[in-house]
Design a protein around this motif. Structure first.
Motif, PDB file in Angstrom:
ATOM      1  N   ALA A 148       0.851  -1.211   0.000  1.00  0.00           N
ATOM      2  CA  ALA A 148       0.000   0.000   0.000  1.00  0.00           C
ATOM      3  C   ALA A 148       0.877   1.248   0.000  1.00  0.00           C
ATOM      4  O   ALA A 148       0.597   2.227  -0.705  1.00  0.00           O
ATOM      5  N   PHE A 149       2.006   1.184   0.740  1.00  0.00           N
ATOM      6  CA  PHE A 149       2.945   2.312   0.819  1.00  0.00           C
ATOM      7  C   PHE A 149       3.508   2.621  -0.576  1.00  0.00           C
ATOM      8  O   PHE A 149       3.484   3.756  -1.047  1.00  0.00           O
ATOM      9  N   TYR A 150       3.921   1.557  -1.284  1.00  0.00           N
ATOM     10  CA  TYR A 150       4.538   1.790  -2.601  1.00  0.00           C
ATOM     11  C   TYR A 150       3.498   2.050  -3.688  1.00  0.00           C
ATOM     12  O   TYR A 150       3.721   2.849  -4.608  1.00  0.00           O
ATOM     13  N   ASP A 151       2.319   1.425  -3.558  1.00  0.00           N
ATOM     14  CA  ASP A 151       1.261   1.711  -4.548  1.00  0.00           C
ATOM     15  C   ASP A 151       0.870   3.189  -4.481  1.00  0.00           C
ATOM     16  O   ASP A 151       0.698   3.844  -5.513  1.00  0.00           O
ATOM     17  N   ALA A 152       0.786   3.726  -3.243  1.00  0.00           N
ATOM     18  CA  ALA A 152       0.399   5.146  -3.080  1.00  0.00           C
ATOM     19  C   ALA A 152       1.484   6.048  -3.672  1.00  0.00           C
ATOM     20  O   ALA A 152       1.193   7.012  -4.395  1.00  0.00           O
ATOM     21  N   ARG A 153       2.763   5.701  -3.458  1.00  0.00           N
ATOM     22  CA  ARG A 153       3.849   6.555  -3.963  1.00  0.00           C
ATOM     23  C   ARG A 153       3.989   6.434  -5.472  1.00  0.00           C
ATOM     24  O   ARG A 153       4.293   7.386  -6.182  1.00  0.00           O
ATOM     25  N   ARG A 154       3.721   5.204  -6.006  1.00  0.00           N
ATOM     26  CA  ARG A 154       3.811   5.011  -7.468  1.00  0.00           C
ATOM     27  C   ARG A 154       2.730   5.854  -8.143  1.00  0.00           C
ATOM     28  O   ARG A 154       2.989   6.550  -9.119  1.00  0.00           O
ATOM     29  N   GLU A 155       1.524   5.855  -7.562  1.00  0.00           N
ATOM     30  CA  GLU A 155       0.424   6.632  -8.126  1.00  0.00           C
ATOM     31  C   GLU A 155       0.743   8.127  -8.062  1.00  0.00           C
ATOM     32  O   GLU A 155       0.585   8.861  -9.034  1.00  0.00           O
ATOM     33  N   ARG A 156       1.273   8.567  -6.928  1.00  0.00           N
ATOM     34  CA  ARG A 156       1.595   9.996  -6.736  1.00  0.00           C
ATOM     35  C   ARG A 156       2.693  10.416  -7.717  1.00  0.00           C
ATOM     36  O   ARG A 156       2.607  11.456  -8.360  1.00  0.00           O
ATOM     37  N   ALA A 157       3.724   9.577  -7.829  1.00  0.00           N
ATOM     38  CA  ALA A 157       4.877   9.946  -8.684  1.00  0.00           C
ATOM     39  C   ALA A 157       4.455  10.042 -10.148  1.00  0.00           C
ATOM     40  O   ALA A 157       4.977  10.860 -10.911  1.00  0.00           O
ATOM     41  N   ALA A 158       3.448   9.251 -10.548  1.00  0.00           N
ATOM     42  CA  ALA A 158       2.985   9.286 -11.947  1.00  0.00           C
ATOM     43  C   ALA A 158       2.157  10.542 -12.215  1.00  0.00           C
ATOM     44  O   ALA A 158       1.983  10.955 -13.367  1.00  0.00           O
TER      45      ALA A 158
END
Ligand code: BV8
Length: 236
Positions: free
Chosen positions: A53-63
């Motif tokens: 969940a931590f990395y999914d949220a950051r991947r979405e934000r970074a995109a």
């Protein structure tokens, strides 16, 4: 310094003005978790859903954010520089490559890559990962993790980085607190091998004393200014 060899190290501070959280500012927590408590193999073992969940949220934000003037200035410098040029980033976002940087090492991995613990394959990844995805290579389900270097894991391409540090004339550290090793030790390797060292950061980092020169201020102001001076030295 015409045509010398340059090594640049960047950290979360260069992406801050694009809208991505840094690690150690007041907002450096994620949902109340210290990064050091989430970015570890033990945390993934203990609670894979939380880490995904931590990395999914950051991947979405970074995109959803764009490269800023500092990312673009480094790409301009690389394109114009005739000496050797290596950009090493601790960041796991793709803002440097999206700004046009080419000779780039993600020493702590990338949000946009996955790694299958069943077959060992690494691959590009977009969107949420979660716990139950099949590996695109071996189709095994539930063995895919973010291709990110966690605390206690060996950063990528250390040989290539060390060789570049020993052979560089100028080492520039941009937007990093100097809190995490081995990246925080790069300035000492470069300095020991005769390089000039410059720190560009909002405020003095933990390794500030090792730098010959300091430029303190926002990356989108200080980096384009520094690159402008470097490019005009090429025309002089
Ligand atoms: C290793 C990916 C050994 C994750 C990251 C116990 C056990 C094991 C290891 C250790 C241990 N104790 C210590 C260690 C070593 C450990 C370490 O250094 N720990 C620290 C906390 C003490 N290091 C490791 O574990 C490394 N591996 O040692 O392996 C080994 C040896 C042999 C074989 C196997 C293993 C691996 C470290 C990598 C961890 N992964 N990232 C993710 O991203 O989710 S680290 C993480 O923090 C980031 O990637 C980043 O790289 C790093 C540092 O953060 P910064 O980028 O500097 O960001 P920060 O917020 O700290 O600072 C931002 C700066 O920008 C500030 O100074 C601010 O002033 C400035 N700024 C803000 N806004 C702006 C700005 N500047 C300009 N303009 C602005 N607008």
């Amino acid at each position: 310094m015409r045509n010398g060899n340059i090594v640049i190290l960047t950290g979360a501070g260069i992406s801050a003005e694009s809208g991505l959280q840094t690690f150690r500012a007041a907002d450096g927590l994620w949902e109340g978790h210290k990064v050091e408590d989430v970015a570890t193999p033990q945390a993934f073992e203990r609670d894979p859903a939380l880490v995904h969940a931590f990395y999914d949220a950051r991947r979405e934000r970074a995109a959803a954010v764009e490269p800023n003037a500092a990312h673009r200035a480094l790409a301009d410098l690389e394109a114009a520089w005739s000496g050797e040029f290596l950009l090493v980033t601790q960041n796991v976002d793709a803002l440097h490559e999206r700004a046009g940087s080419r000779t780039l090492i993600h020493m702590h991995g990338e949000l946009n890559r996955g790694w299958c613990l069943a077959c060992g394959e690494r691959f590009a990844w977009e969107g949420a990962m979660g716990e139950q995805v099949p590996c695109p290579s071996c189709t095994d389900v539930g063995q895919v993790r973010p291709d990110i270097v966690w605390f206690g894991e060996m950063p990528y391409e250390m040989e290539r980085i060390e060789t570049a540090l020993r052979g560089c004339d100028l080492f520039v550290s941009i937007g990093t607190s100097g809190a995490v090793y081995p990246a925080a030790g790069f300035v000492q390797t470069a300095k020991y091998c005769g390089a000039r060292t410059l720190e560009i950061n909002l405020d003095p980092s933990m390794g500030s004393i090792f730098f010959d020169e300091h430029r303190h201020g926002p990356a989108t102001v200080e980096v384009p200014q520094w690159v402008k001076e470097m490019l005009s030295s090429l025309r002089a």
